[in-house]
Design an enzyme around this catalytic site. Structure first.
Site, PDB file in Angstrom:
ATOM      1  N   LYS A 179       0.888  -1.172   0.000  1.00 13.19           N
ATOM      2  CA  LYS A 179       0.000   0.000   0.000  1.00 13.19           C
ATOM      3  C   LYS A 179       0.922   1.216   0.000  1.00 13.19           C
ATOM      4  O   LYS A 179       1.472   1.596   1.014  1.00 13.19           O
ATOM      5  CB  LYS A 179      -0.874  -0.014   1.265  1.00 13.19           C
ATOM      6  CG  LYS A 179      -2.218   0.683   1.126  1.00 13.19           C
ATOM      7  CD  LYS A 179      -2.138   2.171   0.784  1.00 13.19           C
ATOM      8  CE  LYS A 179      -1.796   3.004   1.997  1.00 13.19           C
ATOM      9  NZ  LYS A 179      -1.542   4.435   1.644  1.00 13.19           N
ATOM     10  N   CYS A 287      13.724  10.260   8.365  1.00 17.56           N
ATOM     11  CA  CYS A 287      13.472   9.758   9.721  1.00 17.56           C
ATOM     12  C   CYS A 287      14.725   9.802  10.579  1.00 17.56           C
ATOM     13  O   CYS A 287      14.663  10.022  11.784  1.00 17.56           O
ATOM     14  CB  CYS A 287      12.926   8.337   9.658  1.00 17.56           C
ATOM     15  SG  CYS A 287      14.007   7.213   8.767  1.00 17.56           S
ATOM     16  N   GLU A 385       8.954  15.104  16.707  1.00 17.29           N
ATOM     17  CA  GLU A 385       9.518  15.083  15.359  1.00 17.29           C
ATOM     18  C   GLU A 385       8.799  16.111  14.475  1.00 17.29           C
ATOM     19  O   GLU A 385       7.570  16.083  14.367  1.00 17.29           O
ATOM     20  CB  GLU A 385       9.335  13.687  14.767  1.00 17.29           C
ATOM     21  CG  GLU A 385       9.917  13.538  13.383  1.00 17.29           C
ATOM     22  CD  GLU A 385       9.598  12.185  12.755  1.00 17.29           C
ATOM     23  OE1 GLU A 385       8.419  11.784  12.784  1.00 17.29           O
ATOM     24  OE2 GLU A 385      10.523  11.548  12.240  1.00 17.29           O
TER      25      GLU A 385
HETATM   26  P1  NAD Z   1       2.055   8.105   8.167  1.00 17.82           P
HETATM   27  O1  NAD Z   1       2.160   7.258   9.387  1.00 17.82           O
HETATM   28  O2  NAD Z   1       1.042   9.164   8.123  1.00 17.82           O
HETATM   29  O3  NAD Z   1       1.767   7.190   6.880  1.00 17.82           O
HETATM   30  C1  NAD Z   1       2.577   6.106   6.526  1.00 17.82           C
HETATM   31  C2  NAD Z   1       1.762   5.105   5.710  1.00 17.82           C
HETATM   32  O4  NAD Z   1       0.744   4.559   6.536  1.00 17.82           O
HETATM   33  C3  NAD Z   1       1.043   5.723   4.504  1.00 17.82           C
HETATM   34  O5  NAD Z   1       1.107   4.828   3.424  1.00 17.82           O
HETATM   35  C4  NAD Z   1      -0.401   5.850   4.999  1.00 17.82           C
HETATM   36  O6  NAD Z   1      -1.345   5.789   3.971  1.00 17.82           O
HETATM   37  C5  NAD Z   1      -0.504   4.621   5.889  1.00 17.82           C
HETATM   38  N1  NAD Z   1      -1.557   4.698   6.910  1.00 17.82           N
HETATM   39  C6  NAD Z   1      -2.093   5.802   7.492  1.00 17.82           C
HETATM   40  N2  NAD Z   1      -3.024   5.434   8.402  1.00 17.82           N
HETATM   41  C7  NAD Z   1      -3.069   4.080   8.406  1.00 17.82           C
HETATM   42  C8  NAD Z   1      -3.806   3.122   9.143  1.00 17.82           C
HETATM   43  N3  NAD Z   1      -4.697   3.477  10.057  1.00 17.82           N
HETATM   44  N4  NAD Z   1      -3.571   1.811   8.903  1.00 17.82           N
HETATM   45  C9  NAD Z   1      -2.651   1.423   8.000  1.00 17.82           C
HETATM   46  N5  NAD Z   1      -1.932   2.296   7.257  1.00 17.82           N
HETATM   47  C10 NAD Z   1      -2.125   3.607   7.463  1.00 17.82           C
HETATM   48  O7  NAD Z   1       3.515   8.664   7.933  1.00 17.82           O
HETATM   49  P2  NAD Z   1       3.986   9.707   6.809  1.00 17.82           P
HETATM   50  O8  NAD Z   1       3.578  11.062   7.179  1.00 17.82           O
HETATM   51  O9  NAD Z   1       3.611   9.166   5.476  1.00 17.82           O
HETATM   52  O10 NAD Z   1       5.584   9.561   6.940  1.00 17.82           O
HETATM   53  C11 NAD Z   1       6.362  10.294   7.812  1.00 17.82           C
HETATM   54  C12 NAD Z   1       6.754   9.462   9.004  1.00 17.82           C
HETATM   55  O11 NAD Z   1       7.449   8.270   8.609  1.00 17.82           O
HETATM   56  C13 NAD Z   1       7.711  10.185   9.912  1.00 17.82           C
HETATM   57  O12 NAD Z   1       7.326   9.996  11.249  1.00 17.82           O
HETATM   58  C14 NAD Z   1       9.044   9.506   9.655  1.00 17.82           C
HETATM   59  O13 NAD Z   1       9.987   9.597  10.688  1.00 17.82           O
HETATM   60  C15 NAD Z   1       8.617   8.098   9.408  1.00 17.82           C
HETATM   61  N6  NAD Z   1       9.649   7.351   8.701  1.00 17.82           N
HETATM   62  C16 NAD Z   1      10.347   6.376   9.358  1.00 17.82           C
HETATM   63  C17 NAD Z   1      11.379   5.689   8.715  1.00 17.82           C
HETATM   64  C18 NAD Z   1      12.186   4.630   9.424  1.00 17.82           C
HETATM   65  O14 NAD Z   1      12.829   3.868   8.751  1.00 17.82           O
HETATM   66  N7  NAD Z   1      12.195   4.590  10.744  1.00 17.82           N
HETATM   67  C19 NAD Z   1      11.677   5.993   7.397  1.00 17.82           C
HETATM   68  C20 NAD Z   1      10.964   6.995   6.756  1.00 17.82           C
HETATM   69  C21 NAD Z   1       9.948   7.673   7.409  1.00 17.82           C
END
Ligand code: NAD
Length: 488
Positions: A179, A287, A385
């Site tokens: 997804k 991240c 963050e």
């Molecule tokens: P997000 O959590 O809003 O979304 C991430 C994904 O989850 C998207 O595809 C979204 O559609 C999906 N999603 C949202 N709600 C959901 C639900 N209820 N059930 C299942 N899936 C759902 O995050 P974002 O804003 O897209 O990304 C930024 C975040 O990602 C930051 O916090 C960043 O630090 C983190 N991140 C972490 C890493 C790592 O390796 N630790 C790497 C990159 C980004």
């Protein structure tokens, strides 16, 4: 609504389910952060599309899981070759979709996407649990395919982060339903084309486009899913973990960070400043970013002066230009969120040393690289963050205070130490709460090494054998020394 021409590249905007393109009645707009232009209407999947994809993945699993490892590895190598052939297409599409620098996509990100497949294809051939022996019994460890794997990823490095999970899941013999992030969904569709051309059997890799709550949530909660691999924010990570927990589905969570970059007075200051500047990469939407600069008192003034000169020289603009060093943030909403953090920090006493607002006269959401000092200890800007081009500067006296400040958030993804003293580096690295500690460097990492966060930054480790441990059912088979027909 079936295909869109994105920067000259044809991209299918539908799902990829069971080796077929499948549409949805509804769509959602995919907007470029470069200039706020709508790029395409993307199929907006829900529970029905998720279920169809899971069914396709379930049907494909027995054959793919039973395919000899060497043959699976060959297909992964063919996917890598397909990615290498299309690096330029992937790079331009990803750049218009998420606003990250085109030159990074061309030179490092997309080659790394291909490497994700090559690496896990090769590692599969080297997996070896060794042989254990107890009272003449021989024990053999093996990694059995686990089943259907859900892969949910964010927009900041969409294809890189997705393939870092898709490649080991496929290598392990699992089938995948991905997804992609709704804010940057396009390259996942190109990856589907590439897997088809590489000969990956139908149903082994599926893509359901859509919003998190509509497509991500039913995927995580689907009872037929054997593994959930989630990368994203802490808040969503909690929701994902509890939905998966209800089914006892193992989850791997790679979540946010608020990493410290610690500069001791004995550090090579030029090196430390250059690395601090790198924390603005991808407009701070990384991240791992060391967004909290902790500098030892005697050198803090000089460090700040040198860093401010470098920040002032950063070229911000269109990420497709070779000269651009910092591009836009992902969306208008995200820009407002970043600005909210900065405004609240200032209202709470922080001083703006650089930036502090949006870049005037730009068509998209461009936030200026920002440096704040004097934030109140424990305040939001030092603990939450931001995920934008906003760094804070704090000073410390001595190792103990450095460690205390560095560990003073609920995150534990990464940390950076700059020092000329090897023993200090080792002592401090051991005390920092972080999945990865970089000493006098940043971002260098071998895919054989474990990657992941502690505390709220995640659960689990991936990389090398750690990835196979998660995507497989690890089995121990114990052979008795007796009972064989040949024993006579
Ligand atoms: P997000 O959590 O809003 O979304 C991430 C994904 O989850 C998207 O595809 C979204 O559609 C999906 N999603 C949202 N709600 C959901 C639900 N209820 N059930 C299942 N899936 C759902 O995050 P974002 O804003 O897209 O990304 C930024 C975040 O990602 C930051 O916090 C960043 O630090 C983190 N991140 C972490 C890493 C790592 O390796 N630790 C790497 C990159 C980004």
């Amino acid at each position: 609504m079936s295909t869109a021409l994105i920067a000259g590249v044809e991209v299918d905007t539908r799902h990829w389910i069971g080796g077929r393109r499948v549409g949805s009645a509804a769509g959602f707009a995919d907007v470029s952060p470069i200039d706020d232009a709508e790029l395409a209407q993307i199929a907006r999947g829900g529970a029905a599309e998720v279920d169809a994809a899971v069914q396709a993945a379930a049907a494909a699993f027995p054959a793919w899981g039973a395919t000899p490892a060497a043959e699976r590895a060959e297909v992964l190598q063919a996917i890598a070759a397909g990615i290498e052939k299309r690096v330029e297409d992937l790079a331009v599409v990803e750049t218009v979709d998420n606003g990250s620098l085109l030159r990074s996509h061309r030179r490092s990100v997309m080659p790394r996407v291909a490497h994700n497949f090559r690496f896990f294809a090769e590692w599969l051939g080297q997996l070896d649990g060794g042989e254990l022996e107890i009272r003449e019994h021989r024990e053999r460890v093996s990694w059995q395919p686990a089943g259907i794997t859900a892969v949910i990823t964010p927009w900041n490095a969409p294809l890189m982060l997705a393939t870092w999970r898709i490649a080991p899941a496929l290598a392990a013999g699992n089938t995948v339903v991905a997804k992609p992030p709704e804010l940057a969904p396009l390259t996942a569709s190109l990856l589907a084309d590439i897997t088809r051309d590489a000969g990956l059997p139908d149903g082994v890799f599926n893509v359901v486009q859509g919003l998190g709550t509509e497509a991500g949530a039913p995927l995580v909660a689907h009872p037929a899913v054997a593994r959930v691999s989630f990368t994203g924010s802490v808040a969503t990570g909690r929701a994902v973990a509890s939905a998966a927990g209800a089914q006892l589905t193992p989850v791997s969570l790679e979540l946010g960070g608020k990493s410290a970059l610690v500069v001791f007075a004995d550090a090579d200051l030029d090196l430390a400043v250059a690395n601090a500047l790198e924390q603005y990469d991808n407009a701070g939407q990384v991240c791992l970013a060391g967004s909290r600069l902790l500098v030892e008192e005697p050198v803090a003034g000089e460090f700040a002066e040198r860093l401010l000169v470098r920040i002032a020289a950063l070229r911000q603009g269109d990420p497709r230009d070779e000269e651009t060093e910092i591009g836009p943030s992902i969306s208008r909403a995200h820009l407002r969120r970043i600005d909210g953090f900065v405004r609240r920090a200032v209202a709470d006493g922080a001083r703006v040393l650089a930036g502090g607002g949006a870049l005037a006269g730009k068509p998209g959401p461009y936030y200026r690289p920002t440096l704040l000092a004097g934030a109140r200890p424990g305040s939001e800007i030092l603990t939450e963050e931001v995920f934008g081009p906003v760094l804070t500067l704090q000073t410390f006296a001595g190792e103990d205070q450095a460690v205390e400040l560095a560990n003073s958030t609920s995150y534990g993804l990464a940390a950076m130490i700059f020092t000329g003293d090897r023993e200090r580096a080792e002592r401090t690295a051991d005390r920092l709460v972080a999945g990865t500690v970089w000493v006098n460097c940043f971002f260098v990492r071998d895919l054989r090494a474990p990657f992941g966060g502690t505390r709220n930054s995640g659960i689990g480790r991936e990389g090398g054998t750690w990835s196979f441990d998660f995507y497989s059912d690890v089995k121990n088979t114990v052979y008795a020394p007796r009972g064989w027909r040949s024993d006579g």
